[in-house]
Design a protein around this motif. Structure first.
Motif, mmCIF file in Angstrom:
data_model
loop_
_atom_site.group_PDB
_atom_site.id
_atom_site.type_symbol
_atom_site.label_atom_id
_atom_site.label_comp_id
_atom_site.label_asym_id
_atom_site.label_seq_id
_atom_site.Cartn_x
_atom_site.Cartn_y
_atom_site.Cartn_z
ATOM 1 N N LEU A 1 0.830 -1.204 0.000
ATOM 2 C CA LEU A 1 0.000 0.000 0.000
ATOM 3 C C LEU A 1 0.862 1.251 0.000
ATOM 4 C CD1 LEU A 1 -2.857 -1.009 2.457
ATOM 5 C CD2 LEU A 1 -2.958 -0.852 -0.029
ATOM 6 N N SER A 2 1.946 1.238 0.762
ATOM 7 C CA SER A 2 2.842 2.391 0.799
ATOM 8 C C SER A 2 3.474 2.635 -0.566
ATOM 9 C CB SER A 2 3.930 2.193 1.851
ATOM 10 O OG SER A 2 3.362 2.193 3.131
ATOM 11 N N GLU A 3 3.879 1.554 -1.237
ATOM 12 C CA GLU A 3 4.471 1.680 -2.570
ATOM 13 C C GLU A 3 3.441 2.190 -3.572
ATOM 14 O OE1 GLU A 3 7.201 1.541 -5.747
ATOM 15 O OE2 GLU A 3 7.419 1.719 -3.592
ATOM 16 N N LEU A 4 2.220 1.672 -3.508
ATOM 17 C CA LEU A 4 1.154 2.177 -4.379
ATOM 18 C C LEU A 4 0.905 3.654 -4.119
ATOM 19 C CD1 LEU A 4 -1.530 -0.662 -4.381
ATOM 20 C CD2 LEU A 4 -0.164 0.131 -6.315
ATOM 21 N N GLY A 5 0.886 4.037 -2.853
ATOM 22 C CA GLY A 5 0.685 5.442 -2.509
ATOM 23 C C GLY A 5 1.755 6.332 -3.102
ATOM 24 N N VAL B 1 -6.248 12.240 -6.209
ATOM 25 C CA VAL B 1 -5.922 11.257 -5.183
ATOM 26 C C VAL B 1 -6.276 11.901 -3.852
ATOM 27 C CG1 VAL B 1 -4.066 9.903 -4.164
ATOM 28 C CG2 VAL B 1 -4.068 10.328 -6.626
ATOM 29 N N ARG B 2 -7.040 11.185 -3.029
ATOM 30 C CA ARG B 2 -7.547 11.765 -1.780
ATOM 31 C C ARG B 2 -6.866 11.156 -0.561
ATOM 32 N NH1 ARG B 2 -13.904 11.825 -0.734
ATOM 33 N NH2 ARG B 2 -13.780 12.023 -2.979
ATOM 34 N N TYR B 3 -6.357 12.032 0.287
ATOM 35 C CA TYR B 3 -5.756 11.648 1.568
ATOM 36 C C TYR B 3 -6.731 12.088 2.655
ATOM 37 C CZ TYR B 3 -1.359 11.229 -0.986
ATOM 38 O OH TYR B 3 -0.380 10.864 -1.868
ATOM 39 N N ALA B 4 -7.265 11.163 3.407
ATOM 40 C CA ALA B 4 -8.213 11.521 4.464
ATOM 41 C C ALA B 4 -7.729 11.005 5.821
ATOM 42 C CB ALA B 4 -9.595 10.968 4.148
ATOM 43 N N ARG B 5 -7.558 9.705 5.941
ATOM 44 C CA ARG B 5 -7.181 9.116 7.231
ATOM 45 C C ARG B 5 -5.687 8.924 7.396
ATOM 46 N NH1 ARG B 5 -10.784 4.032 6.563
ATOM 47 N NH2 ARG B 5 -9.984 4.466 4.531
ATOM 48 N N HIS B 6 -4.960 8.806 6.306
ATOM 49 C CA HIS B 6 -3.532 8.532 6.371
ATOM 50 C C HIS B 6 -2.748 9.676 5.729
ATOM 51 C CE1 HIS B 6 -5.567 4.554 6.213
ATOM 52 N NE2 HIS B 6 -4.763 4.327 7.222
ATOM 53 N N THR B 7 -1.610 10.017 6.293
ATOM 54 C CA THR B 7 -0.779 11.049 5.690
ATOM 55 C C THR B 7 0.323 10.442 4.829
ATOM 56 O OG1 THR B 7 0.615 11.096 7.658
ATOM 57 C CG2 THR B 7 -1.175 12.704 7.543
ATOM 58 N N GLU B 8 0.686 9.194 5.098
ATOM 59 C CA GLU B 8 1.778 8.562 4.362
ATOM 60 C C GLU B 8 1.319 7.884 3.077
ATOM 61 O OE1 GLU B 8 0.071 5.299 6.849
ATOM 62 O OE2 GLU B 8 0.488 7.418 7.144
ATOM 63 N N ARG B 9 0.020 7.723 2.902
ATOM 64 C CA ARG B 9 -0.510 7.109 1.685
ATOM 65 C C ARG B 9 -1.958 7.562 1.474
ATOM 66 N NH1 ARG B 9 -3.950 2.868 2.979
ATOM 67 N NH2 ARG B 9 -3.686 2.012 5.062
ATOM 68 N N PRO B 10 -2.416 7.551 0.230
ATOM 69 C CA PRO B 10 -3.795 7.966 -0.026
ATOM 70 C C PRO B 10 -4.791 6.910 0.439
ATOM 71 C CG PRO B 10 -2.729 7.304 -2.060
ATOM 72 C CD PRO B 10 -1.687 7.239 -0.988
ATOM 73 N N VAL C 1 -15.371 6.454 -6.850
ATOM 74 C CA VAL C 1 -14.357 6.371 -5.801
ATOM 75 C C VAL C 1 -13.775 4.963 -5.795
ATOM 76 C CG1 VAL C 1 -13.927 6.544 -3.330
ATOM 77 C CG2 VAL C 1 -15.520 8.129 -4.432
ATOM 78 N N VAL C 2 -12.443 4.889 -5.866
ATOM 79 C CA VAL C 2 -11.745 3.600 -5.852
ATOM 80 C C VAL C 2 -10.842 3.579 -4.623
ATOM 81 C CG1 VAL C 2 -10.101 2.124 -7.064
ATOM 82 C CG2 VAL C 2 -11.788 3.447 -8.368
ATOM 83 N N PRO C 3 -11.098 2.664 -3.680
ATOM 84 C CA PRO C 3 -10.222 2.580 -2.504
ATOM 85 C C PRO C 3 -8.835 2.079 -2.895
ATOM 86 C CG PRO C 3 -11.843 0.814 -2.473
ATOM 87 C CD PRO C 3 -12.181 1.688 -3.642
ATOM 88 N N LEU C 4 -7.833 2.489 -2.155
ATOM 89 C CA LEU C 4 -6.460 2.100 -2.440
ATOM 90 C C LEU C 4 -6.313 0.579 -2.507
ATOM 91 C CD1 LEU C 4 -3.549 3.108 -2.873
ATOM 92 C CD2 LEU C 4 -3.236 2.912 -0.422
ATOM 93 N N GLU C 5 -7.030 -0.142 -1.658
ATOM 94 C CA GLU C 5 -6.935 -1.601 -1.607
ATOM 95 C C GLU C 5 -7.404 -2.275 -2.890
ATOM 96 O OE1 GLU C 5 -8.372 0.307 0.733
ATOM 97 O OE2 GLU C 5 -6.949 0.097 2.373
ATOM 98 N N ALA C 6 -8.197 -1.567 -3.714
ATOM 99 C CA ALA C 6 -8.711 -2.141 -4.960
ATOM 100 C C ALA C 6 -7.711 -2.010 -6.110
ATOM 101 C CB ALA C 6 -10.022 -1.470 -5.343
#
Length: 91
Positions: free
Chosen positions: A12-16, A41-50, A66-71
């Motif tokens: 996830l960090s690499e994708l971010g 790209v939206r950052y809401a809960r995390h600062t290190e990744r979207p 809206v596409v979650p990062l996990e998808a």
């Protein structure tokens, strides 16, 4: 034992990191069909990744999906494409 299809935190960090410069990239589903382009790209809960990516669809009547990062399965900077993971089987 079956490996989970959920991405690991490191993935996830690499994708971010790759998504930070992905505005305008084409977004395709697992079958290769184009769904639209990255609007932001939206950052809401995390600062290190979207948390999610907003995909703009349509030409005349624009819609956002809206596409979650996990998808997201992969980000290809060479082709400017984001590929989504296959949907889990129903049932």
């Amino acid at each position: 034992m079956e490996e989970s299809s959920r991405p690991r935190p490191r993935e996830l960090s690499e994708l971010g990191r790759l998504l930070a410069a992905a505005d305008g990239y084409a977004v395709v589903d697992a079958a290769g069909r184009q769904l639209g382009h990255v609007d932001r790209v939206r950052y809401a809960r995390h600062t290190e990744r979207p948390d999610e990516v907003l995909v703009r669809r349509g030409w005349l009547w624009k819609r956002e999906q809206v596409v979650p990062l996990e998808a997201i399965e992969a980000v290809d900077r060479a082709t400017g494409t984001i590929r989504l993971r296959p949907l889990p089987a129903a049932g």
